[in-house]
Write an enzyme that holds these catalytic residues in place. Structure first.
Site, PDB file in Angstrom:
ATOM      1  N   PRO A   2       0.828  -1.219   0.000  1.00 40.38           N
ATOM      2  CA  PRO A   2       0.000   0.000   0.000  1.00 40.38           C
ATOM      3  C   PRO A   2       0.858   1.264   0.000  1.00 40.38           C
ATOM      4  O   PRO A   2       1.810   1.372   0.760  1.00 40.38           O
ATOM      5  CB  PRO A   2      -0.825  -0.114   1.285  1.00 40.38           C
ATOM      6  CG  PRO A   2      -0.180  -1.157   2.103  1.00 40.38           C
ATOM      7  CD  PRO A   2       0.697  -1.992   1.228  1.00 40.38           C
ATOM      8  N   GLU A   3       0.548   2.157  -0.903  1.00 39.39           N
ATOM      9  CA  GLU A   3       1.249   3.444  -0.968  1.00 39.39           C
ATOM     10  C   GLU A   3       0.373   4.511  -0.316  1.00 39.39           C
ATOM     11  O   GLU A   3      -0.737   4.228   0.133  1.00 39.39           O
ATOM     12  CB  GLU A   3       1.542   3.786  -2.426  1.00 39.39           C
ATOM     13  CG  GLU A   3       2.508   2.786  -3.043  1.00 39.39           C
ATOM     14  CD  GLU A   3       3.630   3.482  -3.807  1.00 39.39           C
ATOM     15  OE1 GLU A   3       4.003   4.609  -3.446  1.00 39.39           O
ATOM     16  OE2 GLU A   3       4.126   2.889  -4.769  1.00 39.39           O
ATOM     17  N   LYS A  59       2.987   7.052   5.507  1.00 41.82           N
ATOM     18  CA  LYS A  59       2.306   5.777   5.272  1.00 41.82           C
ATOM     19  C   LYS A  59       1.913   5.098   6.579  1.00 41.82           C
ATOM     20  O   LYS A  59       1.658   3.896   6.616  1.00 41.82           O
ATOM     21  CB  LYS A  59       3.192   4.854   4.417  1.00 41.82           C
ATOM     22  CG  LYS A  59       3.299   5.380   2.985  1.00 41.82           C
ATOM     23  CD  LYS A  59       3.545   4.294   1.975  1.00 41.82           C
ATOM     24  CE  LYS A  59       4.994   3.978   1.816  1.00 41.82           C
ATOM     25  NZ  LYS A  59       5.227   2.998   0.726  1.00 41.82           N
ATOM     26  N   HIS A 137      -2.226 -15.598  10.481  1.00 39.85           N
ATOM     27  CA  HIS A 137      -1.349 -14.430  10.525  1.00 39.85           C
ATOM     28  C   HIS A 137      -2.015 -13.215  11.175  1.00 39.85           C
ATOM     29  O   HIS A 137      -1.714 -12.084  10.822  1.00 39.85           O
ATOM     30  CB  HIS A 137      -0.850 -14.051   9.130  1.00 39.85           C
ATOM     31  CG  HIS A 137      -0.285 -15.200   8.367  1.00 39.85           C
ATOM     32  ND1 HIS A 137       0.867 -15.847   8.762  1.00 39.85           N
ATOM     33  CD2 HIS A 137      -0.723 -15.826   7.253  1.00 39.85           C
ATOM     34  CE1 HIS A 137       1.119 -16.831   7.907  1.00 39.85           C
ATOM     35  NE2 HIS A 137       0.182 -16.844   6.989  1.00 39.85           N
ATOM     36  N   ARG A 156       3.200 -11.433   5.769  1.00 43.32           N
ATOM     37  CA  ARG A 156       4.648 -11.321   5.573  1.00 43.32           C
ATOM     38  C   ARG A 156       5.359 -10.590   6.704  1.00 43.32           C
ATOM     39  O   ARG A 156       6.583 -10.532   6.742  1.00 43.32           O
ATOM     40  CB  ARG A 156       4.934 -10.669   4.225  1.00 43.32           C
ATOM     41  CG  ARG A 156       4.467 -11.584   3.082  1.00 43.32           C
ATOM     42  CD  ARG A 156       4.976 -11.155   1.748  1.00 43.32           C
ATOM     43  NE  ARG A 156       6.427 -11.125   1.677  1.00 43.32           N
ATOM     44  CZ  ARG A 156       7.097 -10.663   0.635  1.00 43.32           C
ATOM     45  NH1 ARG A 156       6.440 -10.181  -0.403  1.00 43.32           N
ATOM     46  NH2 ARG A 156       8.404 -10.657   0.626  1.00 43.32           N
ATOM     47  N   ARG A 191      20.253  19.584  -4.307  1.00 39.36           N
ATOM     48  CA  ARG A 191      20.583  18.188  -4.007  1.00 39.36           C
ATOM     49  C   ARG A 191      21.270  17.543  -5.194  1.00 39.36           C
ATOM     50  O   ARG A 191      20.811  17.656  -6.310  1.00 39.36           O
ATOM     51  CB  ARG A 191      19.323  17.394  -3.678  1.00 39.36           C
ATOM     52  CG  ARG A 191      18.781  17.804  -2.380  1.00 39.36           C
ATOM     53  CD  ARG A 191      17.895  16.796  -1.731  1.00 39.36           C
ATOM     54  NE  ARG A 191      17.671  17.310  -0.402  1.00 39.36           N
ATOM     55  CZ  ARG A 191      18.265  16.845   0.675  1.00 39.36           C
ATOM     56  NH1 ARG A 191      19.057  15.805   0.602  1.00 39.36           N
ATOM     57  NH2 ARG A 191      18.055  17.408   1.842  1.00 39.36           N
ATOM     58  N   ARG A 300      15.798   0.782  -7.525  1.00 40.33           N
ATOM     59  CA  ARG A 300      14.362   0.800  -7.830  1.00 40.33           C
ATOM     60  C   ARG A 300      14.138   1.016  -9.316  1.00 40.33           C
ATOM     61  O   ARG A 300      14.829   1.821  -9.951  1.00 40.33           O
ATOM     62  CB  ARG A 300      13.656   1.933  -7.061  1.00 40.33           C
ATOM     63  CG  ARG A 300      13.927   1.963  -5.579  1.00 40.33           C
ATOM     64  CD  ARG A 300      13.336   0.775  -4.839  1.00 40.33           C
ATOM     65  NE  ARG A 300      11.902   0.648  -5.001  1.00 40.33           N
ATOM     66  CZ  ARG A 300      11.013   1.240  -4.207  1.00 40.33           C
ATOM     67  NH1 ARG A 300      11.411   1.990  -3.213  1.00 40.33           N
ATOM     68  NH2 ARG A 300       9.718   1.076  -4.402  1.00 40.33           N
TER      69      ARG A 300
END
Ligand SMILES: [Zn+2]
Length: 310
Positions: A2-3, A59, A137, A156, A191, A300
């Site tokens: 989930p983002e 998050k 779980h 997980r 940056r 990524r």
């Protein structure tokens, strides 16, 4: 995984369902992995607490709790109400910590604390009736005064549960939907890292994940490898708009699937934002038909259109 938009959607669904409810009992499983605070601390903080509100921070899902110390101390029958499921062995949460009544503020003002949940990759929070079969779980079960249960399930175990007894949880970074332009410019200007890495850096903006970073960069016409320091003020301005736009659109889409998700036991239930570049390697750009490229930046996958993004 989930983002931010999914977490926002889940948080809104939870807020509708459990705000105002009181946690009467706490059961925690034996697996220590998901617990970032100790089991006894989590149980003592949650038991007999009223859920005043639920909000998202990056998050993380943050439950703001209120404890009426006097009421808590006066209900010994309920203290230590840690439930033991007959079919499961678990760590019985210890008795609620003896509240130092002498030093407690005797006025009606409740003390505040927070319960913080990070869903990790596969975590979910389920609001259900007590007779609903306990899923495999399941790491935490909160019995609510409304008669329902709030359960945390995570196959997980990358998810995390913790408490902030002083209600001072800070997820770090700045909320991307709340940041203003001047702070945004200040965060990224100068940056030397690729802009994609900077967008994923949770110490800068909190909660922007891989998909939404790629989609934002496409809309802003910026290649993911570009060093942040080489971007003009105008480009950063476009990125500022794009990040908010992409997140807001995704939240708006997720809004219609709230109830599905919170109850469901799968990960389906979200209407995904139509990706323009993410996961479309080799497919034609929706604007110019050039094949979308994929590169790896800081481990990524990054997707971009070599023509539209410079
Ligand atoms: Zn293109």
């Amino acid at each position: 995984m989930p983002e931010l938009p999914e977490v926002e959607t889940i948080t809104r669904g939870l807020a509708q369902r459990v705000t105002g409810d009181v946690v009467e009992s706490v059961w925690l499983g034996q697996k220590k992995g998901p617990l970032k605070s100790s089991a006894s601390e989590i149980a003592a903080t949650l038991e007999h607490s009223r859920i005043a509100s639920v909000h998202r921070m990056g998050k993380h899902i943050v439950f703001d709790l209120e404890q009426d110390l006097v009421a808590r101390a006066l209900s010994p029958a309920k203290s230590g109400g840690a439930r033991q499921k007959s079919t499961r062995s678990g760590t019985p949460p210890p008795q609620a910590l003896p509240v130092a009544l002498a030093s407690a503020d005797r006025s009606v003002r409740p003390t505040r604390s927070q319960w913080i949940v990070h869903l990790g990759m596969t975590g979910r929070l389920q609001v259900c009736e007590p007779q609903t079969e306990v899923a495999k779980h399941t790491h935490a079960i909160l019995g609510l005064s409304s008669g329902r249960e709030l359960r945390f399930v995570d196959p997980r175990r990358f998810g995390r549960l913790s408490v902030a007894r002083a209600a001072d949880f800070d997820a770090g970074g700045i909320e991307p939907l709340e940041i203003d332009l001047s702070r945004f410019l200040a965060l990224f200007r100068g940056r030397k890292t690729p802009i994609k890495s900077a967008l994923l850096n949770q110490k800068l903006l909190r909660g922007v994940g891989n998909i939404y970073a790629d989609e934002s960069l496409f809309r802003a016409g910026i290649r993911p490898r570009r060093r942040a320091s080489t971007l003009t003020r105008e480009q950063l301005g476009k990125l500022f708009v794009a990040v908010k736009e992409v997140l807001r659109e995704a939240i708006a889409l997720g809004g219609s699937s709230i109830s599905d998700y919170v109850d469901a036991d799968g990960e389906e239930g979200f209407f995904q934002l139509q990706h323009r570049v993410y996961g479309r390697e080799g497919e034609p750009c929706l604007v110019c038909k050039t094949a979308i490229k994929r590169v790896v930046i800081a481990g990524r996958s990054s997707h971009y259109c070599p023509r539209c993004q410079r």
